[in-house]
Design a protein around this motif. Structure first.
Motif, PDB file in Angstrom:
ATOM      1  N   PRO A   1       4.961 -11.630   0.280  1.00 11.91           N
ATOM      2  CA  PRO A   1       4.668 -10.753   1.422  1.00 11.91           C
ATOM      3  C   PRO A   1       3.832  -9.521   1.088  1.00 11.91           C
ATOM      4  O   PRO A   1       2.880  -9.200   1.812  1.00 11.91           O
ATOM      5  CB  PRO A   1       6.062 -10.369   1.930  1.00 11.91           C
ATOM      6  N   ALA A   2       4.169  -8.825   0.008  1.00 12.82           N
ATOM      7  CA  ALA A   2       3.416  -7.614  -0.331  1.00 12.82           C
ATOM      8  C   ALA A   2       1.960  -7.950  -0.637  1.00 12.82           C
ATOM      9  O   ALA A   2       1.039  -7.263  -0.174  1.00 12.82           O
ATOM     10  CB  ALA A   2       4.063  -6.908  -1.517  1.00 12.82           C
ATOM     11  N   ILE A   3       1.742  -9.008  -1.399  1.00  8.60           N
ATOM     12  CA  ILE A   3       0.374  -9.393  -1.746  1.00  8.60           C
ATOM     13  C   ILE A   3      -0.371  -9.876  -0.509  1.00  8.60           C
ATOM     14  O   ILE A   3      -1.552  -9.559  -0.304  1.00  8.60           O
ATOM     15  CB  ILE A   3       0.386 -10.458  -2.857  1.00  8.60           C
ATOM     16  N   ALA A   4       0.324 -10.621   0.350  1.00  9.23           N
ATOM     17  CA  ALA A   4      -0.308 -11.129   1.569  1.00  9.23           C
ATOM     18  C   ALA A   4      -0.747 -10.003   2.502  1.00  9.23           C
ATOM     19  O   ALA A   4      -1.628 -10.201   3.348  1.00  9.23           O
ATOM     20  CB  ALA A   4       0.651 -12.065   2.295  1.00  9.23           C
ATOM     21  N   SER A   5      -0.151  -8.820   2.339  1.00 10.79           N
ATOM     22  CA  SER A   5      -0.481  -7.697   3.225  1.00 10.79           C
ATOM     23  C   SER A   5      -1.710  -6.918   2.767  1.00 10.79           C
ATOM     24  O   SER A   5      -2.204  -6.048   3.488  1.00 10.79           O
ATOM     25  CB  SER A   5       0.711  -6.732   3.301  1.00 10.79           C
ATOM     26  N   ILE A   6      -2.202  -7.217   1.577  1.00  6.13           N
ATOM     27  CA  ILE A   6      -3.264  -6.393   0.992  1.00  6.13           C
ATOM     28  C   ILE A   6      -4.641  -6.826   1.479  1.00  6.13           C
ATOM     29  O   ILE A   6      -5.004  -7.998   1.412  1.00  6.13           O
ATOM     30  CB  ILE A   6      -3.230  -6.476  -0.548  1.00  6.13           C
ATOM     31  N   GLU A   7      -5.367  -5.876   1.973  1.00  5.66           N
ATOM     32  CA  GLU A   7      -6.805  -6.043   2.179  1.00  5.66           C
ATOM     33  C   GLU A   7      -7.531  -5.232   1.108  1.00  5.66           C
ATOM     34  O   GLU A   7      -8.260  -5.774   0.296  1.00  5.66           O
ATOM     35  CB  GLU A   7      -7.208  -5.589   3.583  1.00  5.66           C
ATOM     36  N   THR A   8      -7.278  -3.908   1.100  1.00 11.16           N
ATOM     37  CA  THR A   8      -7.864  -3.021   0.099  1.00 11.16           C
ATOM     38  C   THR A   8      -6.845  -1.963  -0.296  1.00 11.16           C
ATOM     39  O   THR A   8      -6.157  -1.409   0.564  1.00 11.16           O
ATOM     40  CB  THR A   8      -9.129  -2.324   0.638  1.00 11.16           C
ATOM     41  N   LEU A   9      -6.727  -1.716  -1.596  1.00 10.15           N
ATOM     42  CA  LEU A   9      -5.893  -0.629  -2.107  1.00 10.15           C
ATOM     43  C   LEU A   9      -6.799   0.428  -2.726  1.00 10.15           C
ATOM     44  O   LEU A   9      -7.645   0.114  -3.567  1.00 10.15           O
ATOM     45  CB  LEU A   9      -4.917  -1.126  -3.178  1.00 10.15           C
ATOM     46  N   ASP A  10      -6.593   1.663  -2.334  1.00 17.37           N
ATOM     47  CA  ASP A  10      -7.332   2.782  -2.906  1.00 17.37           C
ATOM     48  C   ASP A  10      -6.741   3.115  -4.277  1.00 17.37           C
ATOM     49  O   ASP A  10      -5.550   3.392  -4.392  1.00 17.37           O
ATOM     50  CB  ASP A  10      -7.216   3.983  -1.966  1.00 17.37           C
ATOM     51  N   LEU A  11      -7.559   3.062  -5.311  1.00 20.98           N
ATOM     52  CA  LEU A  11      -7.109   3.388  -6.667  1.00 20.98           C
ATOM     53  C   LEU A  11      -7.764   4.669  -7.180  1.00 20.98           C
ATOM     54  O   LEU A  11      -7.766   4.923  -8.385  1.00 20.98           O
ATOM     55  CB  LEU A  11      -7.424   2.236  -7.627  1.00 20.98           C
ATOM     56  N   ALA A  12      -8.296   5.461  -6.272  1.00 16.28           N
ATOM     57  CA  ALA A  12      -9.049   6.651  -6.664  1.00 16.28           C
ATOM     58  C   ALA A  12      -8.119   7.800  -7.027  1.00 16.28           C
ATOM     59  O   ALA A  12      -8.120   8.870  -6.407  1.00 16.28           O
ATOM     60  CB  ALA A  12     -10.010   7.060  -5.551  1.00 16.28           C
ATOM     61  N   SER A  13      -7.305   7.574  -8.049  1.00 15.24           N
ATOM     62  CA  SER A  13      -6.394   8.587  -8.567  1.00 15.24           C
ATOM     63  C   SER A  13      -6.305   8.411 -10.077  1.00 15.24           C
ATOM     64  O   SER A  13      -6.437   7.296 -10.588  1.00 15.24           O
ATOM     65  CB  SER A  13      -5.005   8.433  -7.933  1.00 15.24           C
ATOM     66  N   SER A  14      -6.064   9.503 -10.781  1.00 14.82           N
ATOM     67  CA  SER A  14      -5.922   9.407 -12.236  1.00 14.82           C
ATOM     68  C   SER A  14      -4.742   8.526 -12.623  1.00 14.82           C
ATOM     69  O   SER A  14      -4.776   7.835 -13.642  1.00 14.82           O
ATOM     70  CB  SER A  14      -5.719  10.801 -12.843  1.00 14.82           C
ATOM     71  N   ILE A  15      -3.677   8.571 -11.800  1.00 14.76           N
ATOM     72  CA  ILE A  15      -2.479   7.775 -12.062  1.00 14.76           C
ATOM     73  C   ILE A  15      -2.054   7.112 -10.761  1.00 14.76           C
ATOM     74  O   ILE A  15      -1.797   7.792  -9.764  1.00 14.76           O
ATOM     75  CB  ILE A  15      -1.321   8.641 -12.603  1.00 14.76           C
ATOM     76  N   THR A  16      -1.998   5.790 -10.767  1.00 11.58           N
ATOM     77  CA  THR A  16      -1.529   5.026  -9.613  1.00 11.58           C
ATOM     78  C   THR A  16      -0.328   4.201 -10.044  1.00 11.58           C
ATOM     79  O   THR A  16      -0.368   3.529 -11.076  1.00 11.58           O
ATOM     80  CB  THR A  16      -2.624   4.088  -9.078  1.00 11.58           C
TER      81      THR A  16
END
Length: 241
Positions: A28-43
């Motif tokens: 379910p979690a993966i199926a919900s992903i279109e785009t994840l913002d990774l614009a952080s020093s730590i994610t």
């Protein structure tokens, strides 16, 4: 947000997925992903076991070009090649900046990673000739981060808190923050509420979907505080369940 990050977002090319109803695409979690913002020093990726955190982290690492069982682009060892097809459909948006170093650490393959480091004589280069097989699992993780990693790197860590005491986790947190302040970028899957306190970190909670949350909204923070408030009562809940 820093303007010198190396990977700024992750998306899944769903049009290229042949069948969405099978693992790992049906998680379910993966199926919900279109785009994840990774614009952080730590994610951080956090959430219960089986929600897809490590699966997505592995796919990110492979899509970036890192060895799926750990290490850098130059590590080619494979003991048990079982990474999912998700990596073939993950798309990373990279910035114009290139890291000086990149590394993937999986807690479940650390033994094999250290063996490969010994073969490549990285033990001589970074650890004074001492194999990390001579220390505990937790000490090995901490040594990797504090002595092998450097500023200006892109680092992907899967449950790095494994084997570390609470104080050891604080020490690991300090190393991660220090490296992030030295222009490194981290993407980390964790169950540790201690690591989740990293200043300025972006936290994604994995459950029926992936959503950005604050520290005190995470399952990890809530579970820890509920237990500390009433350890006997929480134990009874599980015994009765």
């Amino acid at each position: 947000m820093r303007d010198d990050l190396y990977v700024t977002s992750l998306s899944i090319d769903w049009e290229g997925v042949p069948e969405r109803g099978v693992y790992p695409f049906a998680v379910p979690a993966i199926a919900s992903i279109e785009t994840l913002d990774l614009a952080s020093s730590i994610t951080f990726f956090c959430g219960e076991n089986g929600t897809g955190k490590s699966t997505l982290l592995e796919a990110l690492s492979v899509a970036y070009g890192l060895n799926p069982e750990g290490g850098t682009r130059n590590y080619t060892f494979s003991v048990h090649d079982d990474h999912s097809e998700l990596c073939d459909h993950v798309r990373l948006l990279k910035s114009i900046f290139r890291p000086r170093d990149s590394f993937f650490v999986r807690s479940d393959t650390l033994f094999n990673l250290i063996s490969e480091m010994d073969v490549l004589e990285d033990d001589r280069r970074y650890f004074g000739g001492r194999s990390l097989h001579s220390v505990s699992h937790g000490e090995g993780i901490l040594a990797l981060v504090s002595r092998r990693f450097g500023g200006g790197g892109f680092y992907v860590l899967d449950e790095p808190e494994t084997g570390l005491s609470q104080l050891g986790q604080v020490a690991l947190l300090a190393e991660i923050v220090r490296l992030a302040q030295a222009s490194s970028q981290f993407v980390i899957a964790t169950h540790s509420p201690i690591l989740l306190t990293a200043p300025g970190a972006v936290i994604y909670q994995f459950d029926d979907e992936v959503r950005e949350v604050d520290l005190r909204q995470t399952m990890e923070w809530d579970a820890l505080n509920r237990f500390l408030d009433d350890p006997e009562g929480m134990l009874e809940e599980f015994l009765d369940g």
